[in-house]
Design a protein around this motif. Structure first.
Motif, PDB file in Angstrom:
ATOM      1  N   LEU A  28      83.147  49.297  76.391  1.00 55.02           N
ATOM      2  CA  LEU A  28      81.928  49.415  76.847  1.00 55.02           C
ATOM      3  C   LEU A  28      80.698  49.258  75.439  1.00 55.02           C
ATOM      4  O   LEU A  28      79.850  48.784  74.903  1.00 55.02           O
ATOM      5  CB  LEU A  28      81.546  50.353  77.359  1.00 55.02           C
ATOM      6  N   GLN A  46      80.521  48.297  83.391  1.00 54.75           N
ATOM      7  CA  GLN A  46      79.906  50.023  83.409  1.00 54.75           C
ATOM      8  C   GLN A  46      79.556  49.630  84.783  1.00 54.75           C
ATOM      9  O   GLN A  46      79.925  50.532  85.947  1.00 54.75           O
ATOM     10  CB  GLN A  46      78.233  49.553  82.783  1.00 54.75           C
ATOM     11  N   TRP A  63      77.703  43.831  79.669  1.00 55.27           N
ATOM     12  CA  TRP A  63      78.025  45.055  79.528  1.00 55.27           C
ATOM     13  C   TRP A  63      78.224  45.926  80.912  1.00 55.27           C
ATOM     14  O   TRP A  63      78.415  47.096  81.685  1.00 55.27           O
ATOM     15  CB  TRP A  63      77.314  45.837  78.354  1.00 55.27           C
ATOM     16  N   TYR A 112      76.654  58.334  76.854  1.00 56.30           N
ATOM     17  CA  TYR A 112      78.373  57.852  76.887  1.00 56.30           C
ATOM     18  C   TYR A 112      79.019  59.262  76.540  1.00 56.30           C
ATOM     19  O   TYR A 112      80.196  59.792  77.171  1.00 56.30           O
ATOM     20  CB  TYR A 112      78.691  57.450  75.477  1.00 56.30           C
TER      21      TYR A 112
END
Length: 162
Positions: A62, A94, A90, A34
């Motif tokens: 996210l 992404q 997710w 992240y």
């Protein structure tokens, strides 16, 4: 220093070797991923602000999906399936973010160097942001190679015309 090499030196995208990125992401349980992604988007927005990527919206989505996934795992919701719907969402978010980053890099290289970058859809779909890191690490070499090829082609065309 030529104009093209000056432009190449102005590409300010932080680089990290992909195996190290994967290892740090595993060791930190995804937190480093992240942090790296936040910095990457900052760099992409700096070099190509025309198609600004809204980091806060992407990261909220996210992180919210990650938290939903953890909650569903702890509570045993959807335990009869291999994965839960939050995990799948997710992955989809992404991948969409990775595609946006790749497109911004493509537009930047097209605008600055008049070169077309071809990305491997297999790499994008199966490796997502790790594929982006791989491509960024090779971006300057790719641009230099393509510019040399373009210059040779122009020299041959001008020699043929004379």
């Amino acid at each position: 220093m030529s104009e093209e090499s000056l432009k190449l030196s102005n590409i300010a995208i932080r680089k990290i070797r992909t195996p190290i990125l994967v290892l740090l992401s595993i060791v930190t349980f995804g937190v480093y991923w992240y942090v790296w992604l936040w910095k990457l988007i900052t760099d992409i927005n700096t070099i190509y602000p025309k198609k600004y990527i809204h980091r806060v919206k992407w990261f909220c989505a996210l992180i919210l999906l990650q938290l939903c996934s953890i909650y569903m795992t702890i509570k045993g919701i959807q335990k009869e399936y291999l994965t839960n719907c939050a995990d799948l969402a997710w992955v989809l978010v992404q991948l969409l973010l990775a595609l946006q980053i790749l497109k911004n890099i493509e537009h930047y290289v097209k605008e600055e160097f008049d070169l077309d970058i071809k990305h491997n859809p297999f790499g994008w779909i199966f490796f997502g942001c790790f594929y982006i890191n791989y491509r960024i690490n090779r971006l300057a070499k790719y641009i230099k190679r393509e510019l040399k090829w373009k210059i040779r082609k122009l020299k041959r065309e001008s020699a043929c015309q004379n």
